[in-house]
Design an enzyme around this catalytic site. Sequence first.
Site, PDB file in Angstrom:
ATOM      1  N   GLY A 108      27.966  -2.522 -21.689  1.00 58.00           N
ATOM      2  CA  GLY A 108      28.293  -1.121 -21.921  1.00 58.00           C
ATOM      3  C   GLY A 108      27.909  -0.646 -23.314  1.00 58.00           C
ATOM      4  N   GLU A 131      25.871  -8.593 -18.015  1.00 54.64           N
ATOM      5  CA  GLU A 131      26.875  -8.478 -16.943  1.00 54.64           C
ATOM      6  C   GLU A 131      26.722  -9.560 -15.885  1.00 54.64           C
ATOM      7  OE1 GLU A 131      25.105  -5.942 -18.173  1.00 54.64           O
ATOM      8  OE2 GLU A 131      26.410  -4.207 -18.477  1.00 54.64           O
TER       9      GLU A 131
HETATM   10  C1  HXC Z   1      36.754  -7.587 -24.382  1.00 54.88           C
HETATM   11  C2  HXC Z   1      35.714  -8.714 -26.083  1.00 54.88           C
HETATM   12  C3  HXC Z   1      34.445  -8.362 -25.586  1.00 54.88           C
HETATM   13  C4  HXC Z   1      34.395  -7.555 -24.410  1.00 54.88           C
HETATM   14  C5  HXC Z   1      34.162  -9.563 -27.350  1.00 54.88           C
HETATM   15  N1  HXC Z   1      35.490  -9.461 -27.168  1.00 54.88           N
HETATM   16  N2  HXC Z   1      33.503  -8.908 -26.387  1.00 54.88           N
HETATM   17  N3  HXC Z   1      36.855  -8.329 -25.484  1.00 54.88           N
HETATM   18  N4  HXC Z   1      35.575  -7.206 -23.856  1.00 54.88           N
HETATM   19  N5  HXC Z   1      33.249  -7.149 -23.892  1.00 54.88           N
HETATM   20  C6  HXC Z   1      36.551 -10.046 -28.000  1.00 54.88           C
HETATM   21  C7  HXC Z   1      36.683 -11.528 -27.792  1.00 54.88           C
HETATM   22  O1  HXC Z   1      37.437 -11.798 -26.642  1.00 54.88           O
HETATM   23  C8  HXC Z   1      37.378 -11.952 -29.072  1.00 54.88           C
HETATM   24  O2  HXC Z   1      38.739 -11.614 -28.961  1.00 54.88           O
HETATM   25  C9  HXC Z   1      36.775 -11.022 -30.101  1.00 54.88           C
HETATM   26  O3  HXC Z   1      36.242  -9.902 -29.370  1.00 54.88           O
HETATM   27  C10 HXC Z   1      35.643 -11.668 -30.886  1.00 54.88           C
HETATM   28  O4  HXC Z   1      34.693 -12.159 -29.961  1.00 54.88           O
HETATM   29  P1  HXC Z   1      34.135 -13.678 -30.000  1.00 54.88           P
HETATM   30  O5  HXC Z   1      33.628 -13.983 -28.642  1.00 54.88           O
HETATM   31  O6  HXC Z   1      35.152 -14.583 -30.577  1.00 54.88           O
HETATM   32  O7  HXC Z   1      32.924 -13.515 -31.034  1.00 54.88           O
HETATM   33  P2  HXC Z   1      31.603 -14.409 -31.109  1.00 54.88           P
HETATM   34  O8  HXC Z   1      31.924 -15.843 -30.863  1.00 54.88           O
HETATM   35  O9  HXC Z   1      30.945 -14.017 -32.384  1.00 54.88           O
HETATM   36  O10 HXC Z   1      30.689 -13.934 -29.868  1.00 54.88           O
HETATM   37  C11 HXC Z   1      30.173 -12.628 -29.834  1.00 54.88           C
HETATM   38  C12 HXC Z   1      29.635 -12.320 -28.401  1.00 54.88           C
HETATM   39  C13 HXC Z   1      30.755 -12.599 -27.363  1.00 54.88           C
HETATM   40  C14 HXC Z   1      28.413 -13.177 -28.104  1.00 54.88           C
HETATM   41  C15 HXC Z   1      29.228 -10.838 -28.390  1.00 54.88           C
HETATM   42  O11 HXC Z   1      31.969 -11.955 -27.807  1.00 54.88           O
HETATM   43  C16 HXC Z   1      30.448 -12.109 -25.980  1.00 54.88           C
HETATM   44  O12 HXC Z   1      29.665 -12.717 -25.228  1.00 54.88           O
HETATM   45  N6  HXC Z   1      31.108 -11.017 -25.544  1.00 54.88           N
HETATM   46  C17 HXC Z   1      30.988 -10.483 -24.212  1.00 54.88           C
HETATM   47  C18 HXC Z   1      29.661  -9.781 -24.065  1.00 54.88           C
HETATM   48  C19 HXC Z   1      29.515  -9.235 -22.666  1.00 54.88           C
HETATM   49  O13 HXC Z   1      29.540  -9.960 -21.667  1.00 54.88           O
HETATM   50  N7  HXC Z   1      29.392  -7.902 -22.554  1.00 54.88           N
HETATM   51  C20 HXC Z   1      29.266  -7.247 -21.289  1.00 54.88           C
HETATM   52  C21 HXC Z   1      30.635  -6.842 -20.821  1.00 54.88           C
HETATM   53  S1  HXC Z   1      30.582  -6.176 -19.214  1.00 54.88           S
HETATM   54  P3  HXC Z   1      39.896 -12.703 -29.275  1.00 54.88           P
HETATM   55  O14 HXC Z   1      41.161 -11.969 -28.921  1.00 54.88           O
HETATM   56  O15 HXC Z   1      39.623 -13.896 -28.445  1.00 54.88           O
HETATM   57  O16 HXC Z   1      39.737 -12.954 -30.751  1.00 54.88           O
HETATM   58  C22 HXC Z   1      29.942  -4.645 -19.420  1.00 54.88           C
HETATM   59  C23 HXC Z   1      29.422  -4.039 -18.170  1.00 54.88           C
HETATM   60  C24 HXC Z   1      29.948  -2.788 -17.743  1.00 54.88           C
HETATM   61  O17 HXC Z   1      29.841  -4.105 -20.461  1.00 54.88           O
HETATM   62  C25 HXC Z   1      29.776  -2.626 -16.272  1.00 54.88           C
HETATM   63  C26 HXC Z   1      30.161  -3.808 -15.462  1.00 54.88           C
HETATM   64  C27 HXC Z   1      31.531  -3.836 -14.940  1.00 54.88           C
END
Ligand code: HXC
Length: 257
Positions: A108, A131
């Site tokens: 997103g 995603e």
């Molecule tokens: C909720 C999130 C988040 C997300 C990160 N965080 N991304 N929380 N939703 N999308 C939170 C983590 O849980 C963590 O919280 C804090 O932010 C820091 O993230 P880390 O993972 O510890 O950081 P890092 O190790 O530096 O990794 C960074 C990252 C990773 C590679 C960006 O966070 C990641 O892969 N995030 C998800 C990316 C993703 O899949 N995005 C797409 C989402 S789906 P805590 O509380 O544990 O400290 C989407 C699609 C929409 O957007 C339509 C489909 C339904």
Amino acid sequence: ADYETLLVEQRGRVTLITLNRPQALNALNSQVLADLIAALEAFDADETQGCAVLTGNDKAFAAGADIKEMSDQGFATMYGSNFFGGYERVTATRKPVIAAVAGYALGGGCELAMMCDFILAADNAKFGQPEIKLAVTPGMGGSQRLPRAVGKAKAMEMCLTGRMMGAEEAERSGLVARIVPLAELVEDAVKTATTIAEMAPLAVKANKEMVNAAFETTLTMGVQFERRLFHGIFGSDDQSEGMAAFVEKRPGKWTGR
Ligand code: HXC
């Protein structure tokens, strides 16, 4: 106005909107959406403002929709509430919005950046549609806007593998307008936005509207739409002033009429 998840400040004619959930890498939950819609509506309605910049922090523009908020949802609640449907209001903004992206713009976050009129990327920017790794798909326009920006091959590869694209590749592929050193990103974006905000307001809206029409229509209809809007702008005071100012070798002074 104060927002729970955004910082909003006016710098002259530029509205700077900063996503402010750093503890969650600016994950986009429903509060962010509500705040963003309110801030963009206020910006669009404010005649003192000509262009907006949407940014995050050095580590993340936005790491996606909020996975924790979505994890318990089912079809009925997602479809029933038209989840993400509110983002249509973001693209309905009539004045330009520049995305200034540093760090992660994933899922997103990448989709939100692509809803803006163009993207300026810091050298550490990373774009992706991961995603598929969560066993879902883009849901805020990524499957449609990414191919229009970078072509089918790269868009398909990114959506199917979830791999990230760095700033260099993003610029080469046409996803971003320019790369800026991280430390200068916001300053550069505000400067670029100021250039736009100092143009005649009706011409700014008309230019945005006609470039966007290129993605919605055939070439013949699009060129016709452009020409009608071009003819129409000759009904504005600022058109007479702009051309007179050129002839008289002085800067134009706009009234927005
Ligand atoms: C909720 C999130 C988040 C997300 C990160 N965080 N991304 N929380 N939703 N999308 C939170 C983590 O849980 C963590 O919280 C804090 O932010 C820091 O993230 P880390 O993972 O510890 O950081 P890092 O190790 O530096 O990794 C960074 C990252 C990773 C590679 C960006 O966070 C990641 O892969 N995030 C998800 C990316 C993703 O899949 N995005 C797409 C989402 S789906 P805590 O509380 O544990 O400290 C989407 C699609 C929409 O957007 C339509 C489909 C339904």
